[in-house]
Design a protein around this motif. Sequence first.
Motif, PDB file in Angstrom:
ATOM      1  N   GLN A 204       0.691  -1.279  -0.118  1.00  0.00           N
ATOM      2  CA  GLN A 204      -0.049   0.058  -0.069  1.00  0.00           C
ATOM      3  C   GLN A 204       0.636   1.258   0.105  1.00  0.00           C
ATOM      4  OE1 GLN A 204      -2.566  -0.565   3.356  1.00  0.00           O
ATOM      5  NE2 GLN A 204      -4.413  -1.019   2.148  1.00  0.00           N
ATOM      6  N   GLU A 205       1.849   1.171   0.828  1.00  0.00           N
ATOM      7  CA  GLU A 205       2.611   2.264   0.674  1.00  0.00           C
ATOM      8  C   GLU A 205       3.544   2.683  -0.488  1.00  0.00           C
ATOM      9  OE1 GLU A 205       5.444   3.599   4.469  1.00  0.00           O
ATOM     10  OE2 GLU A 205       6.802   2.617   3.252  1.00  0.00           O
ATOM     11  N   ASP A 206       3.949   1.199  -1.147  1.00  0.00           N
ATOM     12  CA  ASP A 206       4.816   1.496  -2.330  1.00  0.00           C
ATOM     13  C   ASP A 206       3.637   2.118  -3.272  1.00  0.00           C
ATOM     14  OD1 ASP A 206       6.922   0.467  -1.082  1.00  0.00           O
ATOM     15  OD2 ASP A 206       6.312  -1.622  -1.795  1.00  0.00           O
ATOM     16  N   VAL A 207       2.421   1.797  -3.243  1.00  0.00           N
ATOM     17  CA  VAL A 207       1.650   2.214  -4.264  1.00  0.00           C
ATOM     18  C   VAL A 207       1.418   3.679  -4.151  1.00  0.00           C
ATOM     19  CG1 VAL A 207      -0.872   2.039  -5.201  1.00  0.00           C
ATOM     20  CG2 VAL A 207       0.448  -0.020  -4.752  1.00  0.00           C
ATOM     21  N   ALA A 208       1.061   3.984  -2.880  1.00  0.00           N
ATOM     22  CA  ALA A 208       0.935   5.535  -2.630  1.00  0.00           C
ATOM     23  C   ALA A 208       2.191   6.145  -3.069  1.00  0.00           C
ATOM     24  CB  ALA A 208       0.535   5.668  -1.079  1.00  0.00           C
ATOM     25  N   ARG A 209       3.299   5.895  -2.935  1.00  0.00           N
ATOM     26  CA  ARG A 209       4.571   6.641  -3.053  1.00  0.00           C
ATOM     27  C   ARG A 209       4.539   6.933  -4.604  1.00  0.00           C
ATOM     28  NH1 ARG A 209       9.064   3.931  -0.581  1.00  0.00           N
ATOM     29  NH2 ARG A 209       8.260   4.884   1.468  1.00  0.00           N
ATOM     30  N   ALA A 210       4.423   5.568  -5.450  1.00  0.00           N
ATOM     31  CA  ALA A 210       4.617   5.707  -6.767  1.00  0.00           C
ATOM     32  C   ALA A 210       3.330   6.619  -7.321  1.00  0.00           C
ATOM     33  CB  ALA A 210       4.407   4.230  -7.219  1.00  0.00           C
ATOM     34  N   MET A 211       2.224   6.910  -6.784  1.00  0.00           N
ATOM     35  CA  MET A 211       1.134   7.621  -7.442  1.00  0.00           C
ATOM     36  C   MET A 211       1.718   9.005  -6.953  1.00  0.00           C
ATOM     37  SD  MET A 211      -2.306   5.600  -6.469  1.00  0.00           S
ATOM     38  CE  MET A 211      -3.333   6.934  -7.385  1.00  0.00           C
ATOM     39  N   THR A 212       2.195   9.394  -6.245  1.00  0.00           N
ATOM     40  CA  THR A 212       2.676  10.565  -5.588  1.00  0.00           C
ATOM     41  C   THR A 212       3.762  11.055  -6.583  1.00  0.00           C
ATOM     42  OG1 THR A 212       1.962  10.354  -3.227  1.00  0.00           O
ATOM     43  CG2 THR A 212       3.468  12.150  -3.757  1.00  0.00           C
ATOM     44  N   ASP A 213       4.503  10.147  -6.838  1.00  0.00           N
ATOM     45  CA  ASP A 213       5.617  10.268  -7.799  1.00  0.00           C
ATOM     46  C   ASP A 213       5.263  11.015  -8.979  1.00  0.00           C
ATOM     47  OD1 ASP A 213       8.401  10.507  -7.903  1.00  0.00           O
ATOM     48  OD2 ASP A 213       8.481   8.627  -9.003  1.00  0.00           O
ATOM     49  N   GLN A 214       4.006  10.570  -9.628  1.00  0.00           N
ATOM     50  CA  GLN A 214       3.380  11.071 -10.705  1.00  0.00           C
ATOM     51  C   GLN A 214       2.841  12.224 -10.857  1.00  0.00           C
ATOM     52  OE1 GLN A 214       1.202   7.688 -12.209  1.00  0.00           O
ATOM     53  NE2 GLN A 214       2.960   6.374 -12.738  1.00  0.00           N
TER      54      GLN A 214
ATOM     55  N   ALA B 126      11.355  12.275 -11.612  1.00  0.00           N
ATOM     56  CA  ALA B 126      12.551  11.411 -12.383  1.00  0.00           C
ATOM     57  C   ALA B 126      12.108  10.114 -12.888  1.00  0.00           C
ATOM     58  CB  ALA B 126      13.650  11.129 -11.398  1.00  0.00           C
ATOM     59  N   ALA B 127      11.100   9.452 -12.010  1.00  0.00           N
ATOM     60  CA  ALA B 127      10.641   8.164 -12.351  1.00  0.00           C
ATOM     61  C   ALA B 127       9.792   8.229 -13.543  1.00  0.00           C
ATOM     62  CB  ALA B 127       9.892   7.613 -11.223  1.00  0.00           C
ATOM     63  N   THR B 128       8.956   9.309 -13.648  1.00  0.00           N
ATOM     64  CA  THR B 128       8.028   9.363 -14.909  1.00  0.00           C
ATOM     65  C   THR B 128       8.999   9.846 -16.140  1.00  0.00           C
ATOM     66  OG1 THR B 128       6.383  10.354 -13.578  1.00  0.00           O
ATOM     67  CG2 THR B 128       6.322  10.826 -15.889  1.00  0.00           C
ATOM     68  N   GLU B 129       9.901  10.720 -16.021  1.00  0.00           N
ATOM     69  CA  GLU B 129      10.796  11.037 -17.070  1.00  0.00           C
ATOM     70  C   GLU B 129      11.753   9.664 -17.653  1.00  0.00           C
ATOM     71  OE1 GLU B 129      11.120  13.965 -18.526  1.00  0.00           O
ATOM     72  OE2 GLU B 129      12.227  12.829 -20.001  1.00  0.00           O
ATOM     73  N   SER B 130      11.890   9.046 -16.590  1.00  0.00           N
ATOM     74  CA  SER B 130      12.737   7.532 -16.978  1.00  0.00           C
ATOM     75  C   SER B 130      11.612   6.650 -17.897  1.00  0.00           C
ATOM     76  CB  SER B 130      13.107   6.756 -15.817  1.00  0.00           C
ATOM     77  OG  SER B 130      13.804   5.712 -16.144  1.00  0.00           O
ATOM     78  N   ARG B 131      10.497   6.692 -17.424  1.00  0.00           N
ATOM     79  CA  ARG B 131       9.585   5.833 -18.229  1.00  0.00           C
ATOM     80  C   ARG B 131       9.290   6.493 -19.783  1.00  0.00           C
ATOM     81  NH1 ARG B 131       7.211   5.114 -13.088  1.00  0.00           N
ATOM     82  NH2 ARG B 131       6.087   7.072 -13.245  1.00  0.00           N
TER      83      ARG B 131
END
Length: 336
Positions: free
Chosen positions: A299-309, A318-323
């Motif tokens: 749950q925390e990993d998902v929340a972090r990934a969504m916040t990252d976007q 950085a994560a979005t740019e990499s994708r």
Amino acid sequence: MEAVVRRAGAHDVVVVGGGAAGLSAALVLGRARRRVAVVDAGAPRNAPAAHMQGFLSRDGMPPADLLAAGRAEVAGYGVELVADQVVGIDPGFVVRLAGGQALRARRILVATGVRDELPEIPGVRQRWGRDLLHCPYCHGWEVRDQPLGVLGTLPGSVQHALLVRQWSADVVFFAHTYPLTSAERAQLEARGIRIVSGDVARLVVEADRLTGVELVGGRVVPRAAVFVRPGNVPHADGLLAGLGCAVDEAGFATVDPTGRTSAPGVWAAGNVVDPRAQVITSAGAGSAAAIAINADLVQEDVARAMTDQRVPGDVFSAATESRLTRAGLGDRRHGR
């Protein structure tokens, strides 16, 4: 297959205690590709016992062999085994060890077990786990049909004697310091359990085996084994209180069915929660806690990934740019 990404320098979970509960949890978490460290001081509760009973497929196995097998299994999944003692856990889950090392963690599992408090009777500590016993489910079969004794010390001693009667028709209840009520006396007598009054002076040992119980005054009652209900103290060294975990009046962690404590990010499993839990029960509790911990981390990993976007305007993480780069869309931040 895409590699699992972990925060640099941090463990997903630090497990405090490497008994059945802790190792079982580490096994599940290791297989879930979590970065796990198990810190264990190497003093298991059942170390004096020669054999472990009642564990399906492992009945009769020496406890040390079970732990050795468990350590080998979890190591195969990349779990880090640390032979040390946790002296404190600071905010942010910085786990301080007696040897000076500090481990960072996202979640904590306390599986430190319990300490048995035994009556101060000569011979008790020396025979503990051998022929001075606690759990009839663990040792009753091995001493079945033999002359057995039960020491009256703590509340519940009479119930203990009534339980031991299941394994032998020859059971003596040594009242010792226990104040028998008339109702308890009637229960013992109804089950054919003989009551011996007077304080116990010592356990009689001959040729490295218990042969009897000596009372103050010199009388010896022959017995092949003696059961006692010890006092139990959670072996958490202040960790539960330091983490802000709610505990019951005896100091044991209060948890939900998955082992989650009242402190965010902290779970507890095994005898530190339930002093009556056997090895197989503790292993199951560790497994349940591990599944809950991993779900919480997901749950925390998902929340972090969504916040990252979620970034304002055309500013990309950085994560979005990499994708985007991997997809061949170039560097959107610079209009390419």
